[in-house]
Design a protein around this motif. Structure first.
Motif, PDB file in Angstrom:
ATOM      1  N   UNK A 119       0.039 -14.428  -4.850  1.00  0.00           N
ATOM      2  CA  UNK A 119       1.101 -14.724  -3.876  1.00  0.00           C
ATOM      3  C   UNK A 119       1.536 -13.431  -3.186  1.00  0.00           C
ATOM      4  N   UNK A 120       0.708 -12.883  -2.283  1.00  0.00           N
ATOM      5  CA  UNK A 120       1.059 -11.622  -1.613  1.00  0.00           C
ATOM      6  C   UNK A 120       2.316 -11.773  -0.767  1.00  0.00           C
ATOM      7  N   UNK A 121       3.014 -10.646  -0.584  1.00  0.00           N
ATOM      8  CA  UNK A 121       4.255 -10.620   0.179  1.00  0.00           C
ATOM      9  C   UNK A 121       4.033  -9.866   1.479  1.00  0.00           C
ATOM     10  N   UNK A 122       4.656 -10.341   2.543  1.00  0.00           N
ATOM     11  CA  UNK A 122       4.627  -9.638   3.823  1.00  0.00           C
ATOM     12  C   UNK A 122       6.005  -9.718   4.439  1.00  0.00           C
ATOM     13  N   UNK A 156      -9.777  -2.567  -3.374  1.00  0.00           N
ATOM     14  CA  UNK A 156      -8.351  -2.432  -3.051  1.00  0.00           C
ATOM     15  C   UNK A 156      -7.831  -3.759  -2.510  1.00  0.00           C
ATOM     16  N   UNK A 157      -6.782  -4.268  -3.171  1.00  0.00           N
ATOM     17  CA  UNK A 157      -6.153  -5.521  -2.768  1.00  0.00           C
ATOM     18  C   UNK A 157      -4.770  -5.231  -2.203  1.00  0.00           C
ATOM     19  N   UNK A 158      -4.454  -5.857  -1.082  1.00  0.00           N
ATOM     20  CA  UNK A 158      -3.131  -5.683  -0.479  1.00  0.00           C
ATOM     21  C   UNK A 158      -2.145  -6.644  -1.132  1.00  0.00           C
ATOM     22  N   UNK A 159      -1.073  -6.075  -1.679  1.00  0.00           N
ATOM     23  CA  UNK A 159      -0.061  -6.864  -2.370  1.00  0.00           C
ATOM     24  C   UNK A 159       1.098  -7.213  -1.448  1.00  0.00           C
ATOM     25  N   UNK A 160       1.563  -6.227  -0.684  1.00  0.00           N
ATOM     26  CA  UNK A 160       2.718  -6.451   0.181  1.00  0.00           C
ATOM     27  C   UNK A 160       2.651  -5.507   1.368  1.00  0.00           C
ATOM     28  N   UNK A 161       3.265  -5.934   2.458  1.00  0.00           N
ATOM     29  CA  UNK A 161       3.390  -5.113   3.661  1.00  0.00           C
ATOM     30  C   UNK A 161       4.835  -5.180   4.123  1.00  0.00           C
ATOM     31  N   UNK A 165       2.681  -0.077   2.778  1.00  0.00           N
ATOM     32  CA  UNK A 165       1.780  -1.040   2.151  1.00  0.00           C
ATOM     33  C   UNK A 165       1.820  -0.851   0.640  1.00  0.00           C
ATOM     34  N   UNK A 166       1.713  -1.946  -0.079  1.00  0.00           N
ATOM     35  CA  UNK A 166       1.595  -1.917  -1.536  1.00  0.00           C
ATOM     36  C   UNK A 166       0.228  -2.494  -1.884  1.00  0.00           C
ATOM     37  N   UNK A 167      -0.567  -1.709  -2.612  1.00  0.00           N
ATOM     38  CA  UNK A 167      -1.924  -2.110  -2.974  1.00  0.00           C
ATOM     39  C   UNK A 167      -2.089  -2.099  -4.487  1.00  0.00           C
ATOM     40  N   UNK A 168      -3.139  -2.785  -4.919  1.00  0.00           N
ATOM     41  CA  UNK A 168      -3.639  -2.663  -6.285  1.00  0.00           C
ATOM     42  C   UNK A 168      -5.106  -2.282  -6.200  1.00  0.00           C
TER      43      UNK A 168
END
Length: 204
Positions: free
Chosen positions: A199-202, A155-160, A142-145
């Protein structure tokens, strides 16, 4: 006849509570503990979503812990209920089996490990965090900010990234932009003023 009807009415009425004071205390304590655990677990799950409070997420997003703590409370409640004996025995056996099933989960299930932390340029209150789940057969990352500090940090989820053999790399391009790359498709993620990704990525 009147005496007979009175006796029948008394027999048909509700049975008195024959629990002792100790049993009543145990029952109330068990029900209260279950309610508190359910409330804490709900708060943890709510803040585990993207944008939840980081402190509540880290402290209360522990479903296995709350489930394990709830089992002895549930046994105490079942022991002090006045249900049919066979039903209490069946439910008690189910609780014991559930407790046995939690043992391998505690052994093999680890918390996600933080592999990378990077502060945004010019924004000390904004941090890039990469976490990896070590127990999975797949490479789950996981990538968070993390936005803010102290009790108000979110905590915001940026990518999985959850594909076998795929590893995520993330770095700041600017204070409001992150470049995410991996063995699979990557891209740029723009952040709003409050830190949430536009624009989060998954990747599955």
């Amino acid at each position: 006849m009147m005496i007979t009807r009175g006796a029948r009415a008394e027999q048909a009425g509700p049975r008195p509570d024959d629990r002792t004071d100790v049993e009543r205390r145990f029952l109330r304590a068990g029900l209260g503990a279950l309610a508190v655990l359910a409330l804490l677990a709900a708060i943890g799950q709510y803040n585990a979503r993207s944008g939840g409070f980081l402190l509540l997420r880290e402290w209360l997003d522990r479903p296995l812990l709350f489930f394990t703590l709830a089992l002895p409370c549930l046994l105490a409640v079942l022991f002090n209920l006045r249900w049919w004996l066979w039903l209490r025995v069946v439910l008690g056996v189910c609780v014991m089996l559930a407790a046995a099933l939690t043992v391998p989960l505690w052994i093999f299930l680890d918390d996600p490990a933080t592999t990378h932390i990077e502060t945004a340029p010019g924004r000390p209150d904004r941090r890039l965090v990469v976490q990896e789940q070590g127990w999975s057969l797949n490479s789950v990352e996981w990538v968070y900010v993390d936005e803010g500090s102290g009790l108000t940090a979110r905590r915001w989820e940026i990518a999985f990234v959850g594909r076998p053999g795929t590893y995520a790399k993330a770095t700041w391009v600017g204070p409001n932009r992150i470049q995410v790359s991996s063995d699979g498709p990557g891209g740029m993620v723009d952040l709003a003023d409050d830190g949430h990704p536009m624009n989060p990525l998954t990747e599955d």
